[in-house]
Design an enzyme around this catalytic site. Structure first.
Site: not given
Ligand code: ZN
Length: 264
Positions: A41, A52-53, A121-122, A137, A145
């Site tokens: 991060a 976030f920590r 994840i950015d 991650h 979906c």
């Molecule tokens: Zn679907």
């Protein structure tokens, strides 16, 4: 690792008087046949993405990420999950890479860095120009979906929300989830295997912006050390690997990486 016999590592070099850390690290980079970066991060904090920590920062301030960003929370009530995560996805999608991302991309361009393994994840490493990035991650790049597997790019997710605030698959009506690893979810096996193979092969692991306390990232420096490789730790605050690091830098991550580039 072949041919490297006198590969010492340990606390002694970190405290030994000698050239500034940036120059020592530049030397290690030049001598290394395979260098891998491991980022957390802290690399994205200069882009305005709070860790976030860190207590009291940003949108994590009012919620418990372990509760709201948990796979069980998504399964129980996707609309409630998205009530939080929609804003996070939008926020992350608007951020831009910073000079720490660019420095790592530049090292790869110069042939001095094999890959970046990241917890982030950015997608900012790729947007800064890094080619080989292993995302342990997952990332915000797509959402999928959970019923039919249809994937939707970040830009398309906003169009999927129904009146209740859940993201619904237009093809089958299933629930759509961001392709990030939520708490309680398994890590992507392929990415983990690739990260471990790289860590094993590395002569040098550049740990940047991570406290190295969260699995799987916490386990990778040990893999490199066991294989006879060295560690450079560039992050603010203590890590469990400080005494193992051949080079330890704990200033501003952008300034530290710039100094290393300047010393090459
Ligand atoms: Zn679907």
């Amino acid at each position: 690792m072949a041919g490297q016999v006198a590969n010492t590592h340990g606390g002694s070099s970190a405290s030994r008087p000698g050239p500034p850390a940036a120059e020592r690290l530049a030397g290690l980079l030049r001598d290394s046949g395979c260098t891998v970066a491991l980022t957390g991060a802290g690399v994205s904090v200069p882009s305005g993405i709070p860790d976030f920590r860190t207590p009291g920062e940003g949108i994590w301030e009012k919620v418990d990420p372990m509760e709201v960003a948990h796979i069980d929370a998504f399964r129980r009530d996707p609309a409630r999950f998205w009530g939080f995560y929609r804003q996070r996805l939008r926020m992350l999608g608007e951020k831009e890479p910073n000079d720490a991302h660019r420095a790592l991309a530049e090292l790869e361009r110069r042939g001095l860095l094999e890959a970046v393994i990241t917890q982030n994840i950015d997608t900012l490493h790729q947007r800064a120009g890094s080619e080989r990035v292993i995302e342990v991650h997952g990332s915000i790049r797509t959402s999928s979906c959970q019923s039919c597997g249809a994937a939707f790019r970040l830009e398309a997710v906003e169009d999927l929300f129904d009146e209740g605030g859940a993201a619904i698959c237009p093809q089958c009506g299933g629930d759509v989830k961001p392709d990030v690893v939520l708490f309680g979810e398994l890590l992507p096996a392929d990415a983990i295997a690739e990260a471990e193979a790289l860590a094993d092969r590395a002569d040098l692991m550049l740990c940047v912006g991570s406290s190295l306390e969260v699995y799987p990232v916490a386990g990778l420096p040990s893999v490199t050390l066991r294989g006879g490789g060295r560690l450079a730790v560039i992050t603010r605050g203590p890590t469990p690997f400080d005494s193992d690091a051949a080079v330890r830098m704990d200033g501003d991550v952008v300034a530290d990486l710039d100094a290393v580039l300047a010393a090459l």
